[in-house]
Scaffold this motif. Sequence first.
Motif, short mmCIF file in Angstrom:
data_model
loop_
_atom_site.label_atom_id
_atom_site.label_comp_id
_atom_site.label_asym_id
_atom_site.label_seq_id
_atom_site.Cartn_x
_atom_site.Cartn_y
_atom_site.Cartn_z
N ASP A 1 0.82 -1.22 0.00
CA ASP A 1 0.00 0.00 0.00
C ASP A 1 0.85 1.27 0.00
OD1 ASP A 1 -1.89 -1.95 0.34
OD2 ASP A 1 -2.93 -0.98 2.00
N TYR A 2 1.89 1.30 0.84
CA TYR A 2 2.64 2.54 1.08
C TYR A 2 3.74 2.78 0.04
CZ TYR A 2 0.15 2.58 5.49
OH TYR A 2 -0.83 2.60 6.43
N THR A 3 4.18 1.72 -0.63
CA THR A 3 5.17 1.88 -1.70
C THR A 3 4.61 1.29 -2.99
OG1 THR A 3 6.26 -0.20 -1.04
CG2 THR A 3 7.12 1.86 -0.11
N ALA A 4 3.34 1.62 -3.25
CA ALA A 4 2.65 1.05 -4.42
C ALA A 4 3.36 1.42 -5.71
CB ALA A 4 1.20 1.52 -4.45
N LEU A 5 3.78 2.67 -5.82
CA LEU A 5 4.54 3.13 -6.99
C LEU A 5 5.53 4.18 -6.53
CD1 LEU A 5 3.63 3.54 -10.60
CD2 LEU A 5 4.52 5.58 -9.48
N LYS B 1 0.79 6.22 -2.84
CA LYS B 1 0.12 5.22 -2.01
C LYS B 1 -1.19 4.79 -2.68
CE LYS B 1 1.97 7.14 2.29
NZ LYS B 1 1.64 7.72 3.61
N VAL B 2 -1.37 3.47 -2.79
CA VAL B 2 -2.59 2.91 -3.38
C VAL B 2 -2.98 1.70 -2.56
CG1 VAL B 2 -3.68 1.88 -5.41
CG2 VAL B 2 -1.97 3.70 -5.69
N LYS B 3 -4.23 1.64 -2.10
CA LYS B 3 -4.69 0.49 -1.35
C LYS B 3 -4.57 -0.77 -2.18
CE LYS B 3 -8.53 -1.19 1.46
NZ LYS B 3 -9.92 -0.93 1.94
N ARG B 4 -3.94 -1.80 -1.64
CA ARG B 4 -3.69 -3.10 -2.27
C ARG B 4 -2.63 -3.00 -3.37
NH1 ARG B 4 -9.16 -6.26 -3.48
NH2 ARG B 4 -7.72 -8.02 -3.31
N GLY B 5 -1.95 -1.87 -3.47
CA GLY B 5 -0.79 -1.76 -4.33
C GLY B 5 -1.08 -1.57 -5.80
N ARG C 1 -9.06 -3.11 -8.93
CA ARG C 1 -9.83 -3.02 -10.18
C ARG C 1 -10.11 -1.59 -10.63
NH1 ARG C 1 -14.76 -6.44 -8.03
NH2 ARG C 1 -14.34 -4.95 -6.37
N ILE C 2 -9.40 -0.63 -10.09
CA ILE C 2 -9.59 0.78 -10.45
C ILE C 2 -8.37 1.28 -11.21
CG2 ILE C 2 -9.94 3.12 -9.58
CD1 ILE C 2 -11.23 1.89 -7.09
N VAL C 3 -8.61 1.95 -12.34
CA VAL C 3 -7.54 2.65 -13.05
C VAL C 3 -7.46 4.06 -12.49
CG1 VAL C 3 -6.71 3.51 -15.28
CG2 VAL C 3 -7.83 1.28 -15.15
N ARG C 4 -6.30 4.41 -11.98
CA ARG C 4 -6.10 5.75 -11.43
C ARG C 4 -5.24 6.58 -12.38
NH1 ARG C 4 -6.64 2.46 -7.02
NH2 ARG C 4 -7.80 3.32 -5.22
N VAL D 1 2.27 15.20 -8.37
CA VAL D 1 1.36 15.30 -7.23
C VAL D 1 1.03 13.89 -6.76
CG1 VAL D 1 -0.80 16.28 -6.36
CG2 VAL D 1 0.40 17.39 -8.26
N PRO D 2 1.91 13.27 -5.95
CA PRO D 2 1.67 11.88 -5.54
C PRO D 2 0.61 11.72 -4.47
CG PRO D 2 3.69 12.72 -4.53
CD PRO D 2 3.20 13.80 -5.47
N GLY D 3 0.12 12.82 -3.91
CA GLY D 3 -0.81 12.72 -2.79
C GLY D 3 -2.17 12.15 -3.14
N TRP D 4 -2.67 12.44 -4.33
CA TRP D 4 -4.00 11.95 -4.70
C TRP D 4 -4.10 11.88 -6.23
CZ3 TRP D 4 -2.96 16.71 -2.53
CH2 TRP D 4 -3.17 17.82 -3.35
N PRO D 5 -4.92 10.95 -6.75
CA PRO D 5 -5.12 10.84 -8.20
C PRO D 5 -6.04 11.94 -8.70
CG PRO D 5 -6.42 9.18 -7.09
CD PRO D 5 -5.61 9.86 -6.02
N THR D 6 -5.89 12.29 -9.96
CA THR D 6 -6.76 13.29 -10.57
C THR D 6 -7.97 12.66 -11.25
OG1 THR D 6 -5.42 13.23 -12.58
CG2 THR D 6 -4.86 14.90 -10.94
N GLY D 7 -7.99 11.34 -11.36
CA GLY D 7 -9.14 10.67 -11.95
C GLY D 7 -9.18 9.22 -11.56
#
Length: 350
Positions: free
Chosen positions: A223-227, A274-278, A298-301, A307-313
């Motif tokens: 989760d914390y080092t997803a990318l 950070k992405v839940k479940r990586g 199952r989500i494309v972000r 801006v690594p804090g949050w996705p734009t879509g």
Amino acid sequence: MAAQVGHLKDIELQHQPQPSKVLFHLPATVTETPHREPFIQISPMPDNTVMGVGQDGLISVWTPDLKLKKSRSILDENKQQNRKIKWISDSILMPQYNKLIIGTCDREIRLYELSNFEPYCQIIGLETMPLHLGYSPRDADECVIYFGDEQGCVNIILVSNVAETLRNWTKSQLIDEIPSVNIDSIEEPGNVKYIRWKVHNDWVTQIRYVHSIESIISSSNDDYTALVIGCVEGTKNLQQRLRDLMDSSSTHGRRSMLGNAPPKRNISDESSFKVKRGVKTFDFCKENNILVTGGLDRIVRVWNSYVPGWPTGLLRGHASPITFLCIGDGNTKIYSVSTDCTVMVTELFV
């Protein structure tokens, strides 16, 4: 298969229309292959043919209309008695030097001649298995060979005077009848630099070098080092470099001594998403500064890489984990593939 069209305005998702069905004429043309194990990689060749690499070392070459041209096993030891089976973990082409690079589960990186698939040389003694391989040219007569491993480390081999270095590797000691250079001594001639960073808290799921930003992008299921987007060689700050050299007891940039953990980059040298479940798969477009990720949720972000804090879509619609992503068609579409064999296409308006 299904196709979905989403709309992005100024990199922000506005709405998601209902998916539309795409029909294919059946029956599809079925072609038998000589492979009995899963494909590791399918790559276009410089002569317009297509090469398939099987997990068991079987190579097949196909014409553009998918007629089998030739096939050969490059791991001949599989056929010998009293030898354990060797498996390929990943492969990549080195077209500028007419080479095929493979990683094996025996912690080796092997180079083969593309013309006849004969072994050229190998790098042995890797501390971990090269799960995902990459290759990219850099400046004139320079390249980078890199891989991610099961310890969450990013391994980078910087090579200068590539043609001369490859020839020198062929003069190394023969092991299994292949010239072999040990990773511990690979830097000694002076044309090679080996760097190993501890980046992720889980094994690496994908890795890519982006020359335009001089960075390595890698992902994992953590989760914390997803990318993580990180520099190749570490900080340019002289004082920080001196501290790193003292902390690593003069082993900075080389393989860690037995019992020591690989070094981590300075916090200012990388950005973590950070992405839940990586993240299992990603793609990056430098021209539009778009980063897309997908994985088990199952989500494309869609992200702004600065801006690594949050996705734009967020693009929803897949019913199973996403295993492949690609930004294509002149950076106007996102192609995503999930484990249930569904392909979705999202149109980007930026």
